[in-house]
Write a protein that holds these residues in place. Structure first.
Motif, mmCIF file in Angstrom:
data_model
loop_
_atom_site.group_PDB
_atom_site.id
_atom_site.type_symbol
_atom_site.label_atom_id
_atom_site.label_comp_id
_atom_site.label_asym_id
_atom_site.label_seq_id
_atom_site.Cartn_x
_atom_site.Cartn_y
_atom_site.Cartn_z
ATOM 1 N N ALA A 39 -6.670 6.573 1.876
ATOM 2 C CA ALA A 39 -6.190 5.205 1.062
ATOM 3 C C ALA A 39 -6.857 5.182 -0.216
ATOM 4 C CB ALA A 39 -6.625 4.115 2.141
ATOM 5 N N LEU A 40 -8.142 5.275 -0.575
ATOM 6 C CA LEU A 40 -8.815 4.980 -1.897
ATOM 7 C C LEU A 40 -8.026 6.089 -2.845
ATOM 8 C CD1 LEU A 40 -12.588 4.733 -1.343
ATOM 9 C CD2 LEU A 40 -10.626 3.037 -2.184
ATOM 10 N N TRP A 275 -0.599 -11.299 -1.482
ATOM 11 C CA TRP A 275 -0.651 -9.945 -1.922
ATOM 12 C C TRP A 275 -1.902 -9.422 -2.661
ATOM 13 C CZ3 TRP A 275 1.861 -7.685 1.479
ATOM 14 C CH2 TRP A 275 3.112 -8.248 2.022
ATOM 15 N N PRO A 276 -2.365 -10.196 -3.570
ATOM 16 C CA PRO A 276 -3.572 -9.590 -4.156
ATOM 17 C C PRO A 276 -4.893 -9.827 -3.330
ATOM 18 C CG PRO A 276 -2.351 -11.369 -5.708
ATOM 19 C CD PRO A 276 -1.762 -11.108 -4.361
ATOM 20 N N ALA A 277 -4.939 -10.825 -2.532
ATOM 21 C CA ALA A 277 -5.802 -10.846 -1.442
ATOM 22 C C ALA A 277 -5.853 -9.604 -0.633
ATOM 23 C CB ALA A 277 -5.816 -12.122 -0.829
ATOM 24 N N VAL A 278 -4.527 -9.456 -0.082
ATOM 25 C CA VAL A 278 -4.583 -8.102 0.974
ATOM 26 C C VAL A 278 -5.097 -6.833 0.331
ATOM 27 C CG1 VAL A 278 -2.863 -6.754 1.930
ATOM 28 C CG2 VAL A 278 -2.724 -9.196 2.253
ATOM 29 N N MET A 279 -4.599 -6.731 -1.089
ATOM 30 C CA MET A 279 -4.990 -5.658 -1.821
ATOM 31 C C MET A 279 -6.509 -5.495 -2.197
ATOM 32 S SD MET A 279 -3.208 -3.009 -3.445
ATOM 33 C CE MET A 279 -4.359 -1.948 -2.923
ATOM 34 N N ALA A 282 -8.152 -4.521 1.358
ATOM 35 C CA ALA A 282 -7.903 -3.090 1.700
ATOM 36 C C ALA A 282 -8.949 -2.315 0.805
ATOM 37 C CB ALA A 282 -6.375 -2.831 1.442
ATOM 38 N N THR A 283 -8.945 -2.455 -0.574
ATOM 39 C CA THR A 283 -9.771 -1.646 -1.304
ATOM 40 C C THR A 283 -11.258 -1.918 -1.012
ATOM 41 O OG1 THR A 283 -8.270 -2.256 -3.100
ATOM 42 C CG2 THR A 283 -10.333 -1.387 -3.655
ATOM 43 N N LEU A 284 -11.710 -3.111 -0.607
ATOM 44 C CA LEU A 284 -13.242 -3.044 -0.381
ATOM 45 C C LEU A 284 -13.388 -2.391 0.866
ATOM 46 C CD1 LEU A 284 -13.745 -6.860 -1.101
ATOM 47 C CD2 LEU A 284 -14.323 -4.908 -2.715
#
Lengths: 303, 309
Positions: A39-40, A275-279, A282-284
């Motif tokens: 994913a990263l 959407w930004p919160a989900v992104m 997911a990144t963290l």
């Protein structure tokens, strides 16, 4: 830990498994870490696409990052209208902005971590290898800096010099090197007494050569683990600043800034926060999966 | 222990001075002045306004005057809120921040410890995996992600709880539920992971085997013998946890529009209210240093091994 020495004297054809071979094998058996790494890799590519889309608008068939669709302000996500994630309050395509923000956040994470890595490794390895008065002086400086709540200075720096992304890189990197230097110092002290260092010394290697050719490569394990988790911490720190309006400024954006924009408009355009919160989440979580996986894989206790 | 406190205080005083000096000169280096956003006034009036706040003197002299005042425990007048002292402004905001921060810390300690112990006693069973997945997710849900989402889901969509509207003289529990949970959740996650790891280690120790061999009931083994040992890493995490909560409250206060210290600080910084920003920096830096010191001291009281070194 002595794989360098082992390799140096290897004359038999049988190839030993190095620490890193073992670690790679263990890492690949950890599903969370594998998913996290995949994913990263995807997020990194997406972030680069987002950055390129800002530099060369329309390169990937995405909407330009700051094009205003005046007739489609606050449009809910809609495939038919060509805005997969909707538009924001000014009619800008949210997908393009999220990819761009992701790119900036990841760039801040990687650059600031590299800054902290370089300072921390050089400082810690020098203190640990030289030892004695130099060591206690250098680590006392770290102790004093540690007791200062630096975040206030980062905030003040942002207020004073504002809107400068390079300053964000340097300020955050300069704060995060302290822990790194402590980890590196501890590792260096235990490596200093190893036989291969003595061998290098007997061979006439200089102090700097021993530190950077023999010690630093062997302490990379804990450093890599810390650096991976640190990228997530830095992304979070930048988002914190951007959320308070002190981080990156228009026309740039970051995940934290997008979340801040979204939280101001959640009544009318909830997709702008979702959407930004989900992104961000997911990144963290991917960085945490990979960091934890690396820690388990490199833990010598398991050998 | 006494020696340790004295030594920490001796380091804390110069550190505090460095913080004050650095913050002071940084703010003065900022472009713009507290009065630059106001309507145009004649040069003479501006000169008098600057003189009223000592801003016409050389920076070094300004700093000397500020420190002298500070030693008389006077944080000076605010440069933006006319006729108000910084101390009064902070005193108005502090209760809100303390209630939210304190409640979040207590919640995080209680729920985090409970969850950690519960998971440790069920190590590698499904319940453990569920609890720890929750904890990993919680670490990645900082206030700035969680607070707007809570506000959206429970405030805007479901309309269960108010998302703003707390005023100083008007405290209701319903206004505090969302902010406190959003602030506490990442700390719940971190504390539960710490406790789980140290509890698993403690349960394997010889002391626990002895306690069991004596025939103590399992509940006593867990709560009287294992838990106090397992709490040690949490004690040393208290300092960082409190500074995380203080900073998180900046975000929480912005999202839920709470009249606390965090809002004062960011507004003050953006408006160049030098004295207000300095006041908040001194207060929070002092609090963080104090709690870090307390957590170290507490650790050495609880762990005799740390006391010897």
């Amino acid at each position: 830990m002595t794989d360098l020495a082992a390799n140096a004297f290897a004359s038999t054809p049988a190839r030993g498994r190095s620490l890193w071979d073992d670690a790679r094998r263990r890492l690949m058996r950890n599903p969370a870490a594998v998913v996290g790494m995949a994913a990263l890799a995807l997020f990194t590519v997406l972030g680069i696409v987002g950055l390129l889309n800002y530099a060369y608008p329309g390169l990937f068939g995405l909407h330009p990052v700051d094009m205003l669709f005046r007739d489609k302000v606050n449009l809910a996500p809609s495939l038919a209208a060509g805005h997969l994630l909707g538009t924001d309050t000014e009619g800008r395509d949210l997908l393009a902005r999220i990819l761009f923000g992701l790119g900036i956040s990841m760039a801040v994470g990687f650059v600031a971590t590299t800054v902290s890595l370089v300072i921390g490794v050089v400082w810690g390895a020098t203190a640990g290898y030289v030892g004695g008065g130099v060591d206690s002086f250098m680590m006392r400086i770290v102790d004093v800096l540690y007791s200062i709540p630096f975040i206030f200075f980062v905030i003040l720096l942002m207020v004073v010099f504002g809107s400068n992304i390079w300053l964000i890189f340097i300020a955050i990197g300069a704060v995060e090197w302290l822990t790194m230097s402590r980890i590196v110092r501890g590792q260096t002290i235990s490596l200093r007494q190893k036989e291969f260092v003595e061998a290098a010394k007997a061979g006439g290697a200089s102090g700097a050569a021993i530190i950077f050719r023999h010690i630093v490569p062997n302490l990379m394990g804990p450093v890599v683990v810390f650096a991976t988790l640190n990228v997530a911490r830095v992304i979070l720190l930048e988002s914190f600043l951007s959320f308070l309006g002190l981080g990156v400024q228009e026309p740039l954006t970051s995940l934290g800034k997008l979340i801040a924009d979204g939280s101001n408009n959640m009544d009318t355009a909830p997709w702008m926060i979702v959407w930004p919160a989900v992104m961000m989440f997911a990144t963290l979580i991917c960085f945490n999966f990979v960091g934890d996986g690396l820690r388990d894989a490199l833990d010598p206790k398991e050998r | 222990m006494f020696v340790q406190i004295v030594r920490r205080l001796l380091i804390a005083i110069p550190t505090m001075f460095v913080i004050i000096a650095a913050a002071f000169f940084l703010m003065r280096a900022a472009p713009g002045s507290p009065f630059s956003s106001e309507r145009q006034v004649s040069a003479e009036i501006e000169q008098r306004m600057l003189a009223a706040y000592d801003l016409d003197k050389p920076v070094g002299e300004q700093f000397r005057l500020y420190v002298v005042r500070l030693l008389q425990s006077d944080l000076g007048p605010s440069m933006k809120y006319k006729d108000k002292d910084v101390a009064d402004i902070i005193a108005e905001g502090l209760p809100t921040s303390l209630i939210i921060g304190g409640a979040a810390m207590l919640l995080a300690l209680a729920v985090g410890s409970g969850l950690g112990v519960w998971a440790a006693l069920r190590q590698n069973r499904p319940e453990d995996y569920v609890a720890m997945s929750f904890a990993v997710a919680g670490v990645c849900l900082p206030p700035l992600v969680l607070a707007p989402l809570f506000s959206l889901v429970f405030g805007v969509q479901l309309e269960w709880l108010p998302t703003s509207g707390l005023y100083r003289d008007h405290y209701t529990v319903s206004h505090l539920v969302l902010p406190v949970i959003a602030l506490a959740l990442p700390q719940v996650a971190i504390i539960s992971r710490l406790i789980r790891a140290s509890m698993i280690e403690a349960m394997r120790s010889n002391a626990i085997r002895t306690a069991r061999a004596k025939g103590l009931p399992e509940s006593q083994v867990v709560w009287r013998h294992a838990l106090p040992v397992a709490m040690l890493p949490v004690v040393s995490y208290l300092g960082p946890a409190i500074s995380a909560v203080l900073l998180g409250s900046f975000v929480i206060e912005k999202v839920f529009q709470l009249p606390g210290i965090g809002k004062l600080f960011t507004d003050g910084a953006l408006q160049r209210d030098y004295t207000l920003v300095m006041g908040v920096v001194i207060l929070y830096a002092g609090m963080i240093m104090f709690f870090n010191m307390m957590s170290d001291v507490l650790y050495s009281v609880l762990d005799p091994r740390a006391r010897r070194s």
